[in-house]
Every structure is written in C-alpha cells, then in structure tokens.
Design an enzyme around this catalytic site. Structure first.
Site: not given
Lengths: 479, 152
Positions: A210, A377, A402
């Site tokens: 993203f 997150g 990670h």
C-alpha cells in the site's frame, strides 16, 4: 520461567518468549525462540508457524538459535516473521528464507504539513496518489526501462536514480545500505526475471502492499521522534512494497536451482521450500548476487514511488509540499553481518533489521536514537515508528517484527465481511480509500490480522525495539 | 484441515472427468489440493484452479489458437511447480491466462500440454509463485493427488 507442552513439544515460557530446546525434534541443530505473550502464543500455536520454525533450525550452519517475532504466521518454508543466521563460512543460503518478494520493505516519508491544514484537500491528494502510482497486480508503471537501464538499477539501486534526478544524495543517507547493495550481480538475474520487472518500477503490487497517508497521532519518545523529524499532528506517508515480479522470478529460479543441486552437497531437508546451497558454493554466491540485485530493484521501486509522491504533494501544496525520506528498511532479506565476532548470513523473512544507536550501519543523524523501524498495522489501524536497540543484537540478531501479522486466511476474511462493507466502515471513520479490487479490501480487513498494539507491546517489552510514535491512517491506496 | 471445495473454474470448459480441486486453509497464502485420474490431467486441473485465482473466479471462454507448452523436471512435484510457474510467468508478461488444457502424450517426467486462454487488459499477477512448500504428489486408489502452496 515455567515449562509446558505445546503440540507435543517441551516449551519453556519466559517473560516475553517461549523457548523450544534443540532436542525437541530430530534434526534440530539449535533451539528456537518465539517472542510472544500468552495471547499471541495461543494464536501462533493454531497454525504451522512453530513447525516451520523448527524446520529452519535443521539448516546446515545455522547459528545459536532461530527466532520468531510476535507477528509470526505460517508461510512456506520459513514462517513469515522468522529470523535465522547461518555461519558465512560453513552455512547455507536459502532463497525460501528470504521469500519471493525480495526486499519487501517499508519507507516512511515526512511532509512539513500539519494534518489540520490539509483539511478537505485530503481526498484529492489520495486520489492523485492513486492515479500517479499504479497499484494493481502486474500493472505496469509509467517508467519502462531499457535493458541497460534495468541492469544499472539492478547493479546500483538508488545511486543510479540520483543520476536520473529521481533521488537525492540526502535520500541515500536514510535508506538501509544507502539503497544500493554492492554485492549485486545483474548477470545472475535471469532474462525471465528482467522481463517481469522491466516496466514495474514505481508500482505497489497486490496483497498487503500500500501507500498510506497518515497522521502522527502520538509521540512516546520525544527525543527519538525529534531526531527522525516527527511531531504530533504531522502528515506522513508510509510506503510498503518490494521487488515485484522481478524478485518473484529470482526466487522461483533459485529455489528450482537449489532443489536440484542439494544432493551434490549432501543436504536433506524436512521441506523442499527450504532448498539451499552453501553460501560459498557457486550456486550460493550466484543467488546472493541475484538477491542483492533484486533488493536494489526494490529500493529503487520505493524511490520511484517517493518521486511520484513528491510530484503529487508539489502539485497540491506548492512550496509547502516538500517530502523527506525518514528511513527505508527491508523485511525480506539475507544480509552478511557481524555478530559476536563472526560473519553470519542473517535471513530475515517478514522480520525487520533493527540496529541500535551504536551500530555502524545506523545513519549518523540517528545515532543517539537507533535505527528507525516501521511497523504497518492492518489496514485502518495504527502503524508504529520504533527505534532499534543495542541490546537487540544479543536477543534476535538485531531484528524485530514487520507488521501485525495475519491471524485469519484470506478466504476466511472474505467470509466475515464483503469488501464493500469494509470500504464503508473505513470511510465512516474518515479514511479515504482507493483500491483497485474490492475483494482485496475484505482480504486485508483489520480483523484478519493480529492486534498490532499487542505485537508492538511484546517487541518493546522484550527489548527488540522501542516505541517512538504511533501513526493513524487518513487515506489508503491499495492494489 | 478445513477447506473450500471449488467447482474448478468451469466457466471456460468443463473439468475433465474425475478431476477436481479444492482450496485448503492457510493463514496467509493459498493452498491447493488437486485430484485427477493421471498426472497430465492433474496438471491441467491445477492450471484451471490457477486461472480462477488469477481472474478472481470470473473465467471467460478461451479464445484464439492453442499453444503447446513442454516442460521437463526431475520428479512430478518439481514438474507441477514448474508448470504452474510457467503459467504465472505467461500471465504477468503476456497478459495471457491459460484456461483450457489438453494434455498430450509425453515422457515419464515430461509434461506436454496444449493450452488455450484469454488475453486480459491488466496482467493478473495476484499469484507471485507456486512454491515447493509441503509439495506432495502421490498415487491414490483413484489416480493421483497433489498439494501445492501459492505465494499470493
């Protein structure tokens, strides 16, 4: 410490970890440690993470102990969230221990903007980001490279992009390895890999990759945050992507090669995806060169995305649209590092390097804080900025988690809610969403992941990294 | 292990008799189980499952000429992985997704397949690779069965 049994294995429980002795399973050469609290341990015990970690402990030349980070989950070969170091003289290198998305990693960009000043321009900015940075699977970027240009990206990484005007010297100072691994060998990358990657620079890809616009929501370590140039209320951008099809093909090519040559080296394994060869063998050296080249491609990919982000913010905010790289760190990589006076090949698959203040590879400007680490997150939840610790070198070869770590399969996640429902819920919370696939939104929904606050809590308490700042999502661009 | 039995992405063509696949639970990736009367038919069925994944279940009828794909490997497991990775490569680089498969006679560790497919606007590389993890091709009373994990 207490001793218990999990899945038939003797497990010793410590303050923030669970240890499995080397003798727990035939073939294990070293013990295993999982960093977790009781809740995460219960989640981890539900899939094959531990089984896969114990398989890693059988690899030739594995040093000291294998580790699983608190976000660990079942992968293929290595678990995702696994760390294993091999003696560089006598040990192996395993493409499956790096993964298909070589140098998948995270880069944090900081603006000079306060979130409250951006106001209703946020949606237009996120929309422009989605138009400027191709996100969908296999979707080519706007940057198509000729063969000689691609070879230079593979050999030089971000240093080549400085010459092209798509990176600055200052950027290189705050990228792991300065965005350029010297051992890269472009000739060790197959033509098929180059064909897959030649037009993919500047693209996000699919899955959990993203570009996210975020606000610095809370600062817990003012000194470190100040060094990183972060303050509460600031608008930042988090980029998560890797080496795209080029890296996938490099891994495919070398898993296949090593699967074929292992008998020559007398290596037998509990799982073929752990396929490996001695690091010092011709095959090991060739893979290492190809992996470094693919890693350079990934650094360059995140740099081209940075270049696009800068264009977007200059269009939107003109002279107040400066965008600075805070740091860029890999979480799928094998690196040659010195630990305890030995040279080790540290495999981190779904684990982040997290060096402390006194390590030579921590950028000079961050020496009093430690190397920045970014923990995305799940979509719609907080991300974290952490700082590496000196003590971490003894705890996990200088590694930390990670991400939040998947807790639910993609199929199961889609059964809980539709992508449209997930989009509505995000938008109801004021998060702008641009996603090429509605189905992908359901697969990446927050409930499909572990609680990132809990994961980061274990990391902090165990001393693997320190909390610095929490980031809140404002806008998400996904494939 | 809980799983989802799939109707094999039959939009393009009916699955060969006795061939079927199902998706098994995996925390992060996609785990596929395939059954068929023989190995070449199993490879075709695995190709159909991959097409359904790549095209998010919406598999249109194949168009255009068939192409012949010939692969060799040291064992059937490696051959199955090579085959699926070849299809992934073609999808990403040529935007061509193979959807219909007709096995031809080949050697013991050779796969000779005629495939037809569809050309799509955006290369559907949702699947990064077929892995060797837990790779298992075994004979059963009804033919052959295999499990393979895709990195997605």
């Amino acid at each position: 410490m207490t001793t218990e049994t999990t899945a038939g294995l003797p497990v010793t429980r410590g303050a923030c970890w669970y240890d499995v002795p080397a003798g727990a399973r035939p073939g294990m050469r070293v013990p295993a440690r999982v960093y977790a609290d009781a809740t995460l341990w219960e989640q981890i015990s539900k899939d094959r993470s531990l089984d896969q970690l114990l398989n890693v402990a059988t690899l030739p030349g594995v040093a000291d102990r294998v580790y699983a980070m608190p976000d660990v989950h079942e992968g293929y070969g290595f678990p995702v969230g696994g760390v294993a170091a091999m003696d560089a003289r006598t040990g192996v290198i395993s493409p499956g221990g790096v993964g298909y998305d070589i140098n998948c990693g995270v880069r944090l960009l900081a603006t000079e903007l306060e979130v409250e000043r951006v106001g209703d321009r946020l949606e237009a900015v996120v929309h422009d980001l989605s138009r400027s940075i191709p996100s969908g699977t296999g979707r080519s970027g706007r940057l198509s490279l000729a063969a000689d240009e691609l070879d230079r990206v593979l050999a030089e990484g971000c240093r080549y992009l400085v010459q092209r005007g798509e990176a600055t010297v200052d950027d290189l100072e705050v990228i792991e390895a300065h965005g350029s691994l010297a051992r890269a060998d472009a000739d060790a990358v197959s033509d098929r890999a180059k064909t897959r990657g030649h037009d993919q620079l500047g693209t996000i890809g699919s899955g959990n990759h993203f570009v996210e616009v975020q606000a610095v929501d809370e600062v817990l370590d003012e000194t470190a945050a100040g060094l990183y140039g972060l303050h509460r209320g600031q608008l930042v951008i988090l980029v998560h992507t890797g080496s795209r099809g080029l890296g996938h093909q490099v891994c495919t090519d070398y898993v296949r090669l090593m699967d074929q040559v292992m008998p020559r080296y007398g290596i037998t394994l509990p799982d073929r995806e752990l396929a490996c060869a001695p690091l010092r063998s011709p095959e090991g050296q060739r893979y290492f060169g190809a992996m470094c080249a693919a890693a350079n491609f990934a650094f360059a990919n995140r740099q081209i995305i940075t270049h696009r982000v800068r264009e977007v913010f200059r269009r939107a905010f003109r002279d107040q649209g400066d965008v600075r790289v805070v740091y860029d760190v890999a979480h799928n990589m094998a690196k040659l590092e010195e630990h305890g006076g030995r040279e080790l090949c540290v495999h981190r698959k779904g684990a982040t390097r997290a060096f402390g203040p006194h390590h030579a590879e921590t950028p000079p400007r961050y020496r009093t804080a430690g190397q920045p680490v970014f923990i995305p997150g799940s979509m719609g939840t907080a991300s974290w900025v952490l700082a590496g610790t000196d003590g971490n070198m003894e705890l996990s070869f200088g590694s930390t988690c990670h991400g939040a770590g998947r807790a639910m399969s993609r199929h199961a996640a889609k059964r809980v809610k539709s992508g449209s429902d997930v989009r509505r819920e995000l938008e109801a919370r004021g998060i702008v969403v641009r996603c090429g696939s509605t189905g992908a939104l359901a697969e990446e929904a927050p409930y499909a992941y572990k609680d990132v606050e809990r994961v980061v809590g274990v990391v902090h308490d165990a001393g693997l990294a320190r909390r610095v700042a929490r980031l809140r999502p404002l806008g998400v661009v996904k494939g | 292990m809980a799983g989802t039995r799939s109707s094999t992405g039959r939009s393009g063509a009916d699955a060969p008799r006795g061939a079927e696949h199902e998706l098994l639970a995996h925390t992060a990736e996609v785990k596929l189980r395939v059954r068929a009367p023989d190995f070449p038919t199993l490879a075709g069925e695995a190709g159909r499952a991959l097409a359904a994944l790549e095209l998010a279940g919406d598999v249109p009828p194949a168009t255009g000429d068939a192409r012949e794909i010939v692969l060799r490997a040291g064992d059937q497991g490696a051959l199955l992985v090579d085959w699926l990775n070849e299809l992934i490569y073609l999808a990403e680089t040529e935007r061509w997704v193979a959807t219909e498969f007709a096995p031809e006679a080949g050697g013991a560790l050779e796969l000779r397949m005629r495939a037809r497919g569809v050309t799509v606007d955006i290369a559907p590389s949702r699947v990064k690779a077929a892995t060797h993890h837990g790779l298992d091709v075994r004979a059963t009373a009804d033919g052959v069965e295999a499990e393979v994990v895709f990195d997605v």
